[in-house]
Design an enzyme around this catalytic site. Structure first.
Site, mmCIF file in Angstrom:
data_model
loop_
_atom_site.group_PDB
_atom_site.id
_atom_site.type_symbol
_atom_site.label_atom_id
_atom_site.label_comp_id
_atom_site.label_asym_id
_atom_site.label_seq_id
_atom_site.Cartn_x
_atom_site.Cartn_y
_atom_site.Cartn_z
ATOM 1 N N CYS A 145 0.922 -1.110 0.105
ATOM 2 C CA CYS A 145 0.035 -0.077 -0.018
ATOM 3 C C CYS A 145 0.852 1.228 -0.002
ATOM 4 O O CYS A 145 0.580 2.012 -0.760
ATOM 5 C CB CYS A 145 -0.980 0.066 1.212
ATOM 6 S SG CYS A 145 -2.259 1.260 1.316
ATOM 7 N N CYS A 229 -0.730 8.587 7.426
ATOM 8 C CA CYS A 229 -1.980 8.239 7.101
ATOM 9 C C CYS A 229 -2.815 7.973 8.250
ATOM 10 O O CYS A 229 -2.532 7.327 9.454
ATOM 11 C CB CYS A 229 -2.277 7.057 6.245
ATOM 12 S SG CYS A 229 -1.283 7.399 4.461
ATOM 13 N N CYS A 257 8.441 3.509 5.474
ATOM 14 C CA CYS A 257 7.262 2.977 4.389
ATOM 15 C C CYS A 257 8.124 3.347 2.907
ATOM 16 O O CYS A 257 7.281 3.181 1.829
ATOM 17 C CB CYS A 257 6.293 4.151 4.325
ATOM 18 S SG CYS A 257 7.181 6.272 4.309
HETATM 19 FE FE1 SF4 Z 1 -1.287 2.775 3.055
HETATM 20 FE FE2 SF4 Z 1 -0.682 5.054 4.398
HETATM 21 FE FE3 SF4 Z 1 -1.292 2.929 5.599
HETATM 22 FE FE4 SF4 Z 1 1.246 3.330 4.257
HETATM 23 S S1 SF4 Z 1 0.700 4.618 5.814
HETATM 24 S S2 SF4 Z 1 -0.232 1.607 4.405
HETATM 25 S S3 SF4 Z 1 0.168 4.389 2.389
HETATM 26 S S4 SF4 Z 1 -2.847 3.950 4.409
#
Ligand code: SF4
Length: 267
Positions: A145, A229, A257
């Site tokens: 993601c 997020c 990330c």
């Molecule tokens: Fe998805 Fe944002 Fe969570 Fe990463 S931080 S897994 S981009 S929702």
């Protein structure tokens, strides 16, 4: 191939020659080669950022998620040079409060914020095939993601740049303990990554924000020291690590990330 400040050659990328004074007297600034030296100690944030702006403008920008470090850097950049260049990754899952601080920053400094969104087709496929909370199932699903919503848009944001500025601090996380103020970014074609706040403490960041009355994300007042997020960020409890609220179901060493990888490490 272009020769950069200090005789550095960057593969296929232009690096503007620094303006007069950018190299400065010894101990104040220096050319790129000097800044890249491993044993160079930490310098004041304004010196690092000022050198970066003079050396790489207009092919340098601040990557901002509008946390406390990022808004402090926007203010600092604005004091050094009114033409602040800032971009953000609008993942589509950001908290309301983050859009709120972005708008207040736009108004306060009179700057445009460049947003980079994920490819619509990739998000549609992700949600259709894996659901809306697939990132909770495993580290691999979470990175998938992040790859779609963050890593790919970041690649587009950096494509036209020779250098990018971040608010990374060593104190933030185990994964950031070796961050240096000026380093090469091998995951993004070897462009230069500038981290002016590497040695700042949390207290120093907030002192700067308060002294200069910088707009900040309201979630910070509700126990969120680090904000990403919405579904992947929670408030922390007293005594917890400042990144404990990010992907709280994962182990600390996996909590990146893919945007800030140390050389030799995988996301
Ligand atoms: Fe998805 Fe944002 Fe969570 Fe990463 S931080 S897994 S981009 S929702």
């Amino acid at each position: 191939m272009t020769e950069a400040a200090g005789g550095e050659v960057l593969d296929g990328r232009s690096v503007a020659a620094p303006e007069r004074g950018a190299t400065g007297p010894p101990g104040e600034a220096g050319g790129l080669q000097e800044w890249l030296k491993e044993d160079r100690g930490d310098r004041p944030a304004e010196e690092v950022l000022g050198w970066a702006i003079r050396t790489f403008r207009p092919r340098v920008a601040l990557a901002s998620s509008f946390g406390a470090e990022d808004v402090a850097l926007i203010d600092l950049w604005w004091r050094l040079d009114a033409e602040v260049r800032v971009f953000t990754l609008d993942t589509g899952r950001l908290p309301e409060e983050t859009y709120g601080v972005m708008d207040r920053i736009r108004e306060r400094y009179g700057i445009a914020i460049a947003t980079y969104c994920p490819e619509a087709a990739a998000v549609e496929l992700l949600e259709r095939e894996r659901g809306f909370y697939s990132f909770r199932r495993s580290v691999e699903e979470r990175k998938y993601c992040c790859g779609i919503r963050k890593v790919e848009p970041l690649g587009r944001a950096l494509a036209g740049l020779d250098a990018w500025v971040t608010g990374l601090r060593r104190e933030q996380a185990e994964t950031r303990s070796a961050v240096r103020q000026v380093e090469r970014d091998p995951t993004h074609g070897g462009i230069i990554k500038i981290n002016p706040l590497t040695d700042w403490t949390t207290e120093q960041v907030w002192e700067y924000v308060r002294i200069h009355d910088v707009p900040y994300n309201r979630l910070h007042d509700r126990g969120y020291p680090s904000i990403g997020c919405a579904p992947c960020t929670r408030a922390i409890r007293p005594g917890e690590d400042i990144r404990a609220g990010r992907w709280w179901w994962e182990r600390p060493e996996s909590k990146e990330c893919g945007l800030h990888l140390a050389p030799g490490k995988e996301a």
